[in-house]
Design an enzyme around this catalytic site. Sequence first.
Site, short mmCIF file in Angstrom:
data_model
loop_
_atom_site.label_atom_id
_atom_site.label_comp_id
_atom_site.label_asym_id
_atom_site.label_seq_id
_atom_site.Cartn_x
_atom_site.Cartn_y
_atom_site.Cartn_z
N TYR A 37 45.28 41.68 33.27
CA TYR A 37 44.54 42.81 32.73
C TYR A 37 43.69 43.45 33.81
O TYR A 37 43.52 42.91 34.89
CB TYR A 37 43.67 42.38 31.54
CG TYR A 37 42.42 41.60 31.90
CD1 TYR A 37 42.50 40.29 32.37
CD2 TYR A 37 41.16 42.17 31.79
CE1 TYR A 37 41.35 39.58 32.70
CE2 TYR A 37 40.01 41.47 32.12
CZ TYR A 37 40.11 40.17 32.57
OH TYR A 37 38.98 39.47 32.91
N ARG A 56 44.97 46.08 42.57
CA ARG A 56 44.77 44.70 42.13
C ARG A 56 45.71 44.36 40.97
O ARG A 56 46.24 43.24 40.90
CB ARG A 56 43.31 44.47 41.72
CG ARG A 56 43.04 43.01 41.36
CD ARG A 56 41.58 42.74 41.10
NE ARG A 56 41.09 43.48 39.95
CZ ARG A 56 39.81 43.52 39.58
NH1 ARG A 56 38.89 42.86 40.28
NH2 ARG A 56 39.44 44.21 38.52
N ARG A 104 59.84 30.60 22.62
CA ARG A 104 58.89 29.82 23.41
C ARG A 104 59.58 28.85 24.36
O ARG A 104 60.35 27.99 23.93
CB ARG A 104 57.95 29.05 22.48
CG ARG A 104 56.82 28.34 23.24
CD ARG A 104 55.86 27.63 22.30
NE ARG A 104 54.80 26.99 23.07
CZ ARG A 104 54.92 25.80 23.66
NH1 ARG A 104 56.05 25.13 23.57
NH2 ARG A 104 53.91 25.30 24.35
N HIS A 106 58.46 27.33 28.53
CA HIS A 106 57.52 27.53 29.63
C HIS A 106 58.14 28.33 30.78
O HIS A 106 57.46 29.11 31.45
CB HIS A 106 57.01 26.19 30.18
CG HIS A 106 56.02 25.52 29.28
ND1 HIS A 106 56.34 25.09 28.01
CD2 HIS A 106 54.72 25.18 29.47
CE1 HIS A 106 55.28 24.53 27.45
NE2 HIS A 106 54.28 24.58 28.32
N LYS A 151 44.01 38.13 38.02
CA LYS A 151 43.21 38.62 36.88
C LYS A 151 44.03 38.42 35.60
O LYS A 151 44.59 39.34 35.03
CB LYS A 151 42.80 40.08 37.08
CG LYS A 151 41.61 40.45 36.18
CD LYS A 151 40.94 41.72 36.64
CE LYS A 151 39.87 42.20 35.68
NZ LYS A 151 38.70 41.34 35.54
N GLU A 183 31.92 32.16 41.49
CA GLU A 183 31.61 33.45 40.86
C GLU A 183 30.97 33.19 39.51
O GLU A 183 30.71 32.05 39.16
CB GLU A 183 32.88 34.29 40.74
CG GLU A 183 33.95 33.63 39.89
CD GLU A 183 35.27 34.40 39.85
OE1 GLU A 183 35.29 35.62 40.07
OE2 GLU A 183 36.29 33.75 39.56
N1 PDD Z 1 35.34 41.02 34.65
N2 PDD Z 1 34.99 37.67 38.47
C1 PDD Z 1 35.45 37.54 37.20
C2 PDD Z 1 35.84 36.18 36.73
C3 PDD Z 1 35.55 38.67 36.38
O1 PDD Z 1 36.03 38.54 35.13
C4 PDD Z 1 35.14 39.94 36.86
C5 PDD Z 1 35.23 41.19 36.03
C6 PDD Z 1 34.66 40.03 38.18
C7 PDD Z 1 34.23 41.34 38.80
O2 PDD Z 1 35.33 42.15 39.09
P1 PDD Z 1 35.22 43.76 39.07
O3 PDD Z 1 34.18 44.14 40.05
O4 PDD Z 1 36.58 44.20 39.49
O5 PDD Z 1 34.88 44.16 37.65
C8 PDD Z 1 34.61 38.87 38.96
C9 PDD Z 1 35.70 42.13 33.81
C10 PDD Z 1 34.79 43.28 33.88
C11 PDD Z 1 35.96 41.62 32.40
O6 PDD Z 1 36.63 40.60 32.29
O7 PDD Z 1 35.54 42.27 31.42
#
Ligand code: PDD
Length: 291
Positions: A37, A56, A104, A106, A151, A183
């Site tokens: 996403y 990204r 389903r 894996h 992501k 993070e």
């Molecule tokens: N989250 N690290 C994680 C685990 C995140 O989920 C996010 C962003 C960031 C910051 O990334 P960016 O600057 O690209 O938003 C770092 C989004 C906003 C969310 O899941 O809603």
Amino acid sequence: MTMLPDTLCHLNGQTLPLNEAKVSVLDRGFIFGDGVYEVIPVYGRRLFRFDEHMARLARSLDKLRIHNPHGRDGWLALARELVAAQAATDQLVYIEVTRGVALRDHVMPPGLSPTVFVMTSPLRPPTPEQRHHGVACVTARDFRWERGDIKSVSLLGNVMARQISADRGALETVMFRDGWLTEGSGSNVWIVHEGALLGPPRSDLVLEGIRVELFRELCEEERIAYNLRPISEDDVRAADEVLLSSATKEVLPVTKLDGDAVGHGALRGKPGPVYGRLYEAYQRAKVAQSI
Ligand code: PDD
């Protein structure tokens, strides 16, 4: 059940009200969390750092061997159509691509059509209270998987991490793996040390937030030293400032960590000067860099 809004969304080539959009129970996003996403901020109906978000998205899809169903212009057209239909001018565009629908198993089935979903919602920026006084965070061990660089919609680790702070009335959970800063559950985490902005280095353990490169550019403009390097738990606790960044938080000062005031001297427990300069630079970038 929560009432879903009837704003328009996009699902697999169709534009329809959000409360009517449905996907198959065999979608691999539902069965395995097998998808990715993006969350893109929109200011005055213009998308901020759109190309960086698209780059990204392409990297996340590549790493999972999911075909990117649209080119850059196709995604832009889809996003703009939904942005135009929303009442609010400041919005968040959410894009999700899953591997698609299959029985389903894996193993990644070849040749599936990815499921494509796009929605927008009104953007809720940080409140003046949060900006002027800062926010409280708590720390926790980073118990998520080792591919935070993707992501992915497999966010259970992040959901559990976020709940640790929610249960304690704090805004975010700052995580450490083996004593090193990674993070937050939904944000990147920064510290200020001797006037320099420091963040963890790029790795498989941390999402490369779109604000990571943006902050490098803003620091260059503002003549603030900027460095990505390993940051220990002690470094965070001794920092002059601690900051969060994300699409929704923009840049936010952390003034309380595990109940202790952040910073030193007269600025202890208060947002610091590097935060203030980054915030101003960020507001200018929003105007200059949205399309
Ligand atoms: N989250 N690290 C994680 C685990 C995140 O989920 C996010 C962003 C960031 C910051 O990334 P960016 O600057 O690209 O938003 C770092 C989004 C906003 C969310 O899941 O809603």
